[in-house]
Scaffold this motif. Structure first.
Motif, PDB file in Angstrom:
ATOM      1  N   LEU A   1      -3.039   1.880   5.460  1.00 54.99           N
ATOM      2  CA  LEU A   1      -3.393   1.517   3.686  1.00 54.99           C
ATOM      3  C   LEU A   1      -2.358   2.687   3.155  1.00 54.99           C
ATOM      4  CD1 LEU A   1      -5.889  -0.269   2.982  1.00 54.99           C
ATOM      5  CD2 LEU A   1      -3.906  -1.418   2.820  1.00 54.99           C
ATOM      6  N   ALA A   2      -3.076   3.960   3.942  1.00 57.94           N
ATOM      7  CA  ALA A   2      -2.876   5.583   2.958  1.00 57.94           C
ATOM      8  C   ALA A   2      -0.880   5.634   2.697  1.00 57.94           C
ATOM      9  CB  ALA A   2      -3.373   7.223   3.018  1.00 57.94           C
ATOM     10  N   SER A   3      -0.811   5.494   5.081  1.00 60.95           N
ATOM     11  CA  SER A   3       0.736   5.564   5.152  1.00 60.95           C
ATOM     12  C   SER A   3       1.945   4.366   4.439  1.00 60.95           C
ATOM     13  CB  SER A   3       0.937   5.322   6.149  1.00 60.95           C
ATOM     14  OG  SER A   3       0.181   6.744   7.041  1.00 60.95           O
ATOM     15  N   ALA A   4       1.518   3.118   4.039  1.00 68.15           N
ATOM     16  CA  ALA A   4       1.923   2.733   3.333  1.00 68.15           C
ATOM     17  C   ALA A   4       2.012   2.686   1.808  1.00 68.15           C
ATOM     18  CB  ALA A   4       1.332   0.771   3.069  1.00 68.15           C
ATOM     19  N   GLY A   5       1.174   3.641   1.107  1.00 64.43           N
ATOM     20  CA  GLY A   5       1.171   3.855  -0.411  1.00 64.43           C
ATOM     21  C   GLY A   5       2.357   5.152  -0.191  1.00 64.43           C
ATOM     22  N   LEU A   6       2.646   5.679   1.104  1.00 64.45           N
ATOM     23  CA  LEU A   6       3.086   6.798   0.649  1.00 64.45           C
ATOM     24  C   LEU A   6       4.912   6.620   0.771  1.00 64.45           C
ATOM     25  CD1 LEU A   6       1.184   9.542   2.684  1.00 64.45           C
ATOM     26  CD2 LEU A   6       1.674   9.534   0.108  1.00 64.45           C
ATOM     27  N   VAL A   7       4.673   6.031   1.525  1.00 68.09           N
ATOM     28  CA  VAL A   7       6.285   5.573   1.814  1.00 68.09           C
ATOM     29  C   VAL A   7       6.561   4.455   0.726  1.00 68.09           C
ATOM     30  CG1 VAL A   7       7.658   2.934   3.558  1.00 68.09           C
ATOM     31  CG2 VAL A   7       5.613   4.672   4.509  1.00 68.09           C
ATOM     32  N   LEU A   8       5.808   3.672   0.175  1.00 66.58           N
ATOM     33  CA  LEU A   8       6.339   3.403  -1.035  1.00 66.58           C
ATOM     34  C   LEU A   8       6.918   3.977  -2.834  1.00 66.58           C
ATOM     35  CD1 LEU A   8       6.577   0.447  -2.785  1.00 66.58           C
ATOM     36  CD2 LEU A   8       4.339   0.265  -3.265  1.00 66.58           C
ATOM     37  N   ILE A   9       5.505   5.158  -2.107  1.00 64.22           N
ATOM     38  CA  ILE A   9       5.984   6.486  -3.145  1.00 64.22           C
ATOM     39  C   ILE A   9       7.397   6.376  -3.117  1.00 64.22           C
ATOM     40  CG2 ILE A   9       5.695   8.566  -4.154  1.00 64.22           C
ATOM     41  CD1 ILE A   9       2.571   7.267  -3.539  1.00 64.22           C
ATOM     42  N   ALA A  10       7.484   7.223  -1.901  1.00 64.48           N
ATOM     43  CA  ALA A  10       8.828   7.713  -1.506  1.00 64.48           C
ATOM     44  C   ALA A  10       9.929   7.134  -1.590  1.00 64.48           C
ATOM     45  CB  ALA A  10       9.381   8.000   0.245  1.00 64.48           C
ATOM     46  N   THR A  11       9.903   5.815  -1.667  1.00 64.51           N
ATOM     47  CA  THR A  11      11.490   5.050  -2.179  1.00 64.51           C
ATOM     48  C   THR A  11      11.626   5.107  -3.344  1.00 64.51           C
ATOM     49  OG1 THR A  11       9.883   3.070  -1.993  1.00 64.51           O
ATOM     50  CG2 THR A  11      10.451   2.906  -0.425  1.00 64.51           C
ATOM     51  N   THR A  12      10.830   4.892  -3.763  1.00 63.56           N
ATOM     52  CA  THR A  12      10.849   5.490  -5.724  1.00 63.56           C
ATOM     53  C   THR A  12      12.101   6.711  -6.051  1.00 63.56           C
ATOM     54  OG1 THR A  12       9.454   6.515  -6.537  1.00 63.56           O
ATOM     55  CG2 THR A  12       9.349   3.588  -6.267  1.00 63.56           C
ATOM     56  N   VAL A  13      12.209   7.983  -5.590  1.00 64.81           N
ATOM     57  CA  VAL A  13      12.517   8.778  -5.690  1.00 64.81           C
ATOM     58  C   VAL A  13      13.327   9.574  -4.746  1.00 64.81           C
ATOM     59  CG1 VAL A  13      11.057  10.094  -7.504  1.00 64.81           C
ATOM     60  CG2 VAL A  13      10.224  10.119  -4.725  1.00 64.81           C
ATOM     61  N   GLY A  14      14.265   8.100  -3.869  1.00 65.52           N
ATOM     62  CA  GLY A  14      15.294   8.740  -3.239  1.00 65.52           C
ATOM     63  C   GLY A  14      16.318   9.020  -3.697  1.00 65.52           C
TER      64      GLY A  14
END
Length: 278
Positions: A104-117
């Motif tokens: 769950l935490a990894s999925a959240g971090l991936v989702l965050i990362a996609t917004t500032v790429g």
């Protein structure tokens, strides 16, 4: 907050110069603290992974185009690397709940990362990821040190490891006199950022972190570092005007949910020093 300080300091110093300065200042208390009861080889190996590798890669990653908020997200995947390396090297098998929380935490971090790429470079991302790998390996090496260990003293003495390779790298990339010229020409903000990184983020922060790692299982302690991206995101917003949309906020919520799941499965702390070192 250290990610914001790093971005500010990199306006005045190159990545290897900043690494050298950070740890030269952090090593000053060596004059007042006895050396930890570990061999020089262990001190150098742990310092190489926990300090030298982590921060050279991290600083080069930010300088190469990783925004501070995103750098905090990528680097904090060290929590997952710590759990993985602890399972391989120490036999600390993650529980089913920890696996779920980690996912769950990894999925959240991936989702965050996609917004500032948009302003992220491939080189910057790769260097930031290597910083996380080095940090995770360093966490496990700290746990393998024989007890008893004076953790604040260990963090200060390990600060002696990064300056030499960082100074050599700075001399090679920037020129032998570049650092001597950069210090007098640095802004007061850059110098304050160096002091913050050395004293607060290194001596104080890592002393607390190392003490927790030695007392509790790594799989319990490491996920708390997932809180770092949220503080870094807030700091980046205030310092650099970074804005957050719904996807990034959703990613933060998902990462916090994963952290809550992992922490709910934590083991009780041990008071046996031998057990705490395993």
């Amino acid at each position: 907050v250290a990610f914001v300080a790093t971005r500010l300091a990199l306006d005045d110093f190159s990545p290897p110069a900043l690494t050298a300065l950070r740890f030269l200042v952090a090593a000053v208390p060596v004059a007042f603290l006895p050396r930890p009861r570990i061999g020089a080889r262990d001190l150098i190996v742990v310092g190489t992974f926990l300090f030298t590798g982590q921060f050279l890669f991290q600083f080069f990653g930010i300088a190469a185009g990783t925004p501070p908020g995103l750098a905090a997200v990528v680097v904090q995947t060290q929590g997952l690397f710590t759990i993985l390396f602890s399972a391989l090297a120490l036999g600390e098998r993650p529980t089913r709940r920890q696996w779920i929380g980690g996912a769950l935490a990894s999925a959240g971090l991936v989702l965050i990362a996609t917004t500032v790429g948009a302003d992220l470079t491939a080189v910057g991302l790769a260097l930031s990821a290597l910083s996380a790998v080095s940090w995770g390996a360093g966490n496990v090496l700290v746990k393998r040190l024989p007890p008893p260990i004076d953790v604040p003293g260990l963090m200060v003495w390990m600060s002696l490891v990064p300056p030499l390779p960082a100074l050599l790298l700075a001399a090679w990339l920037d020129g032998p006199l570049a650092l001597a010229r950069a210090i007098p020409g640095a802004s007061w903000l850059g110098l304050c950022a160096v002091l913050y990184l050395a004293v607060v983020a290194t001596i104080v922060g890592y002393a607390i972190w190392g003490r927790l790692l030695r007392r509790y299982p790594a799989g319990t302690v490491a996920p708390f570092a997932l809180l770092v991206p949220f503080v870094a995101a807030l700091g980046s917003s205030l310092a650099f005007g970074e804005r957050f949309g719904a996807p990034r906020l959703a990613g933060m919520a998902l990462a916090l949910l994963g952290l809550a799941v992992i922490v709910s499965a934590r083991s009780a702390p041990t008071t046996d020093p031998a057990a705490a070192s395993r």
